[in-house]
Design an enzyme around this catalytic site. Structure first.
Site, PDB file in Angstrom:
ATOM      1  N   SER A   8       0.842  -1.194   0.000  1.00 48.60           N
ATOM      2  CA  SER A   8       0.000   0.000   0.000  1.00 48.60           C
ATOM      3  C   SER A   8       0.878   1.245   0.000  1.00 48.60           C
ATOM      4  O   SER A   8       1.679   1.442   0.924  1.00 48.60           O
ATOM      5  CB  SER A   8      -0.884   0.008   1.242  1.00 48.60           C
ATOM      6  OG  SER A   8      -1.424   1.311   1.408  1.00 48.60           O
ATOM      7  N   HIS A  31      -1.285  -1.343  -4.182  1.00 45.26           N
ATOM      8  CA  HIS A  31      -2.552  -1.040  -3.497  1.00 45.26           C
ATOM      9  C   HIS A  31      -2.642   0.468  -3.281  1.00 45.26           C
ATOM     10  O   HIS A  31      -1.760   1.074  -2.671  1.00 45.26           O
ATOM     11  CB  HIS A  31      -2.581  -1.791  -2.161  1.00 45.26           C
ATOM     12  CG  HIS A  31      -3.864  -1.674  -1.404  1.00 45.26           C
ATOM     13  ND1 HIS A  31      -4.968  -2.449  -1.692  1.00 45.26           N
ATOM     14  CD2 HIS A  31      -4.225  -0.878  -0.382  1.00 45.26           C
ATOM     15  CE1 HIS A  31      -5.949  -2.146  -0.849  1.00 45.26           C
ATOM     16  NE2 HIS A  31      -5.530  -1.170  -0.048  1.00 45.26           N
ATOM     17  N   ASP A  33      -4.883   3.454  -1.766  1.00 41.57           N
ATOM     18  CA  ASP A  33      -5.958   3.765  -0.814  1.00 41.57           C
ATOM     19  C   ASP A  33      -6.541   5.143  -1.087  1.00 41.57           C
ATOM     20  O   ASP A  33      -5.868   6.154  -0.900  1.00 41.57           O
ATOM     21  CB  ASP A  33      -5.404   3.729   0.614  1.00 41.57           C
ATOM     22  CG  ASP A  33      -5.123   2.322   1.090  1.00 41.57           C
ATOM     23  OD1 ASP A  33      -6.019   1.469   0.970  1.00 41.57           O
ATOM     24  OD2 ASP A  33      -4.000   2.070   1.576  1.00 41.57           O
ATOM     25  N   MET A  35      -9.180   7.846   0.076  1.00 41.73           N
ATOM     26  CA  MET A  35      -9.997   8.227   1.244  1.00 41.73           C
ATOM     27  C   MET A  35     -10.553   9.632   1.023  1.00 41.73           C
ATOM     28  O   MET A  35      -9.855  10.506   0.515  1.00 41.73           O
ATOM     29  CB  MET A  35      -9.137   8.225   2.501  1.00 41.73           C
ATOM     30  CG  MET A  35      -8.419   6.908   2.754  1.00 41.73           C
ATOM     31  SD  MET A  35      -7.579   6.959   4.331  1.00 41.73           S
ATOM     32  CE  MET A  35      -6.626   5.429   4.258  1.00 41.73           C
ATOM     33  N   HIS A  64      -8.413   0.754  -3.714  1.00 39.87           N
ATOM     34  CA  HIS A  64      -9.298   0.517  -2.565  1.00 39.87           C
ATOM     35  C   HIS A  64      -9.995   1.829  -2.229  1.00 39.87           C
ATOM     36  O   HIS A  64      -9.376   2.756  -1.715  1.00 39.87           O
ATOM     37  CB  HIS A  64      -8.438   0.010  -1.391  1.00 39.87           C
ATOM     38  CG  HIS A  64      -9.191  -0.179  -0.115  1.00 39.87           C
ATOM     39  ND1 HIS A  64      -8.555  -0.334   1.097  1.00 39.87           N
ATOM     40  CD2 HIS A  64     -10.531  -0.263   0.154  1.00 39.87           C
ATOM     41  CE1 HIS A  64      -9.463  -0.486   2.057  1.00 39.87           C
ATOM     42  NE2 HIS A  64     -10.658  -0.440   1.513  1.00 39.87           N
ATOM     43  N   MET A  66     -12.164   4.006  -0.113  1.00 39.82           N
ATOM     44  CA  MET A  66     -12.804   4.228   1.193  1.00 39.82           C
ATOM     45  C   MET A  66     -13.528   5.566   1.098  1.00 39.82           C
ATOM     46  O   MET A  66     -13.118   6.574   1.672  1.00 39.82           O
ATOM     47  CB  MET A  66     -11.732   4.234   2.287  1.00 39.82           C
ATOM     48  CG  MET A  66     -11.209   2.829   2.578  1.00 39.82           C
ATOM     49  SD  MET A  66      -9.627   2.835   3.428  1.00 39.82           S
ATOM     50  CE  MET A  66      -8.545   3.035   2.012  1.00 39.82           C
ATOM     51  N   MET A 135     -11.333  -6.310   5.689  1.00 37.01           N
ATOM     52  CA  MET A 135     -10.493  -5.350   6.417  1.00 37.01           C
ATOM     53  C   MET A 135     -10.087  -5.963   7.750  1.00 37.01           C
ATOM     54  O   MET A 135     -10.943  -6.422   8.524  1.00 37.01           O
ATOM     55  CB  MET A 135     -11.239  -4.043   6.661  1.00 37.01           C
ATOM     56  CG  MET A 135     -11.432  -3.163   5.437  1.00 37.01           C
ATOM     57  SD  MET A 135      -9.903  -2.673   4.599  1.00 37.01           S
ATOM     58  CE  MET A 135      -9.029  -1.780   5.894  1.00 37.01           C
ATOM     59  N   ASP A 173      -6.314  -6.660   4.517  1.00 28.49           N
ATOM     60  CA  ASP A 173      -5.691  -5.331   4.478  1.00 28.49           C
ATOM     61  C   ASP A 173      -5.710  -4.731   5.876  1.00 28.49           C
ATOM     62  O   ASP A 173      -6.783  -4.515   6.445  1.00 28.49           O
ATOM     63  CB  ASP A 173      -6.491  -4.454   3.498  1.00 28.49           C
ATOM     64  CG  ASP A 173      -5.948  -3.045   3.365  1.00 28.49           C
ATOM     65  OD1 ASP A 173      -4.843  -2.769   3.879  1.00 28.49           O
ATOM     66  OD2 ASP A 173      -6.644  -2.223   2.730  1.00 28.49           O
TER      67      ASP A 173
HETATM   68  C1  DX5 Z   1      -6.162   1.324   5.841  1.00 28.57           C
HETATM   69  C2  DX5 Z   1      -5.740   1.031   4.430  1.00 28.57           C
HETATM   70  C3  DX5 Z   1      -4.616   0.089   4.322  1.00 28.57           C
HETATM   71  C4  DX5 Z   1      -3.328   0.578   4.939  1.00 28.57           C
HETATM   72  C5  DX5 Z   1      -2.571  -0.609   5.432  1.00 28.57           C
HETATM   73  O1  DX5 Z   1      -7.369   1.995   5.828  1.00 28.57           O
HETATM   74  O2  DX5 Z   1      -6.819   0.495   3.685  1.00 28.57           O
HETATM   75  O3  DX5 Z   1      -4.403  -0.289   2.969  1.00 28.57           O
HETATM   76  O4  DX5 Z   1      -2.524   1.270   4.025  1.00 28.57           O
HETATM   77  O5  DX5 Z   1      -1.464  -0.175   6.134  1.00 28.57           O
HETATM   78  P1  DX5 Z   1      -0.672  -1.115   7.148  1.00 28.57           P
HETATM   79  O6  DX5 Z   1      -0.167  -2.277   6.368  1.00 28.57           O
HETATM   80  O7  DX5 Z   1       0.408  -0.230   7.662  1.00 28.57           O
HETATM   81  O8  DX5 Z   1      -1.651  -1.529   8.208  1.00 28.57           O
HETATM   82 ZN    ZN Z   2      -6.393  -0.401   1.724  1.00 33.11          ZN
END
Ligand code: DX5
Ligand code: ZN
Length: 222
Positions: A8, A31, A33, A35, A64, A66, A135, A173
């Protein structure tokens, strides 16, 4: 099929993203993310940044989302060439419609479940999806601790996938390390997102190899 490791870039150096992508070129997918500060209390990047990063990335993107209102934004990531686009079950009332839309654009469709969301209502929808993301932390931030309580869902999913013969990837994840990846692999995950454990390592490529080997060793029947 070897275990897939998707680092990620939430944990990457945002001032040097192109260089950071080069450090993880032995991974399977990147990956990404997304948000929106509404679905989760944090904000990352959006379509223009992702489109530009995709042009310089050696690996395809596992996006991903969110975000609220994924109907509005998810197709754009597929059109930008994302290999897979995963949206949250909690953010939509029409997961099947959105999955079909994503597939029609040529992306793999994924559905993500927060730790408190039950998997049972989604089991009959599995043929509509290419990936389920369980998750293993509350979404929103990297660097949190893996929640073993989420493994029951993974076992249910993996049992259903085995029984039905569907080709659905099971992704975890959040808080994935060399230790917790073993727990997730034993519970049936085949695709592993890792942010801090990859990017905080002195040698990310070596860490990717260690994670993959640990997962391969503990997965059943692959
Ligand atoms: C959290 C994200 C993850 C995050 C994981 O909301 O969806 O993808 O980057 O990070 P680590 O591996 O540090 O928990
Ligand atoms: Zn993620």
């Amino acid at each position: 099929m070897p275990s897939r490791i998707n680092p990620s870039i939430l944990a990457a150096d945002f001032a040097n993203l192109e260089r950071e992508l080069g450090r993880i070129s032995t991974a399977d997918l990147v990956h990404v993310d997304i948000m929106d500060n509404h679905f989760v209390p944090n904000l990352t990047f959006g379509p223009p940044v992702v489109s530009r990063l995709a042009e310089v990335s050696p690996l395809p993107f596992d996006v991903h989302l969110m975000i609220e209102n994924p109907e509005r934004w998810a197709p754009g990531y597929a059109e930008a060439g994302a290999f897979s686009v995963t949206f949250h079950a909690e953010a939509t009332t029409n997961p099947v419609g959105l999955a079909r839309k994503l597939r029609s654009i040529g992306a793999r469709a994924g559905i993500a479940l927060k730790p408190g969301t039950a998997v049972e209502p989604y089991l009959e929808l599995l043929p509509e999806f290419d990936q389920v993301l369980v998750m293993t932390v509350e979404p929103g931030f990297g660097g949190q601790s893996f929640m073993p309580s989420t493994m029951r869902k993974l076992r249910t999913l993996s049992e259903t996938v085995r029984k039905t013969g569907l080709d659905v990837w099971l992704q975890v994840d959040g808080g994935i390390t060399e230790e917790t990846i073993v727990i997730a692999a034993e519970a049936g995950a085949d695709t592993f997102v890792a942010g801090s454990s990859v990017f905080n390592a002195a040698d990310p490529a070596a860490q990717i190899a260690r994670l993959r080997a640990a997962a391969d060793e503990h997965r059943h029947g692959h």
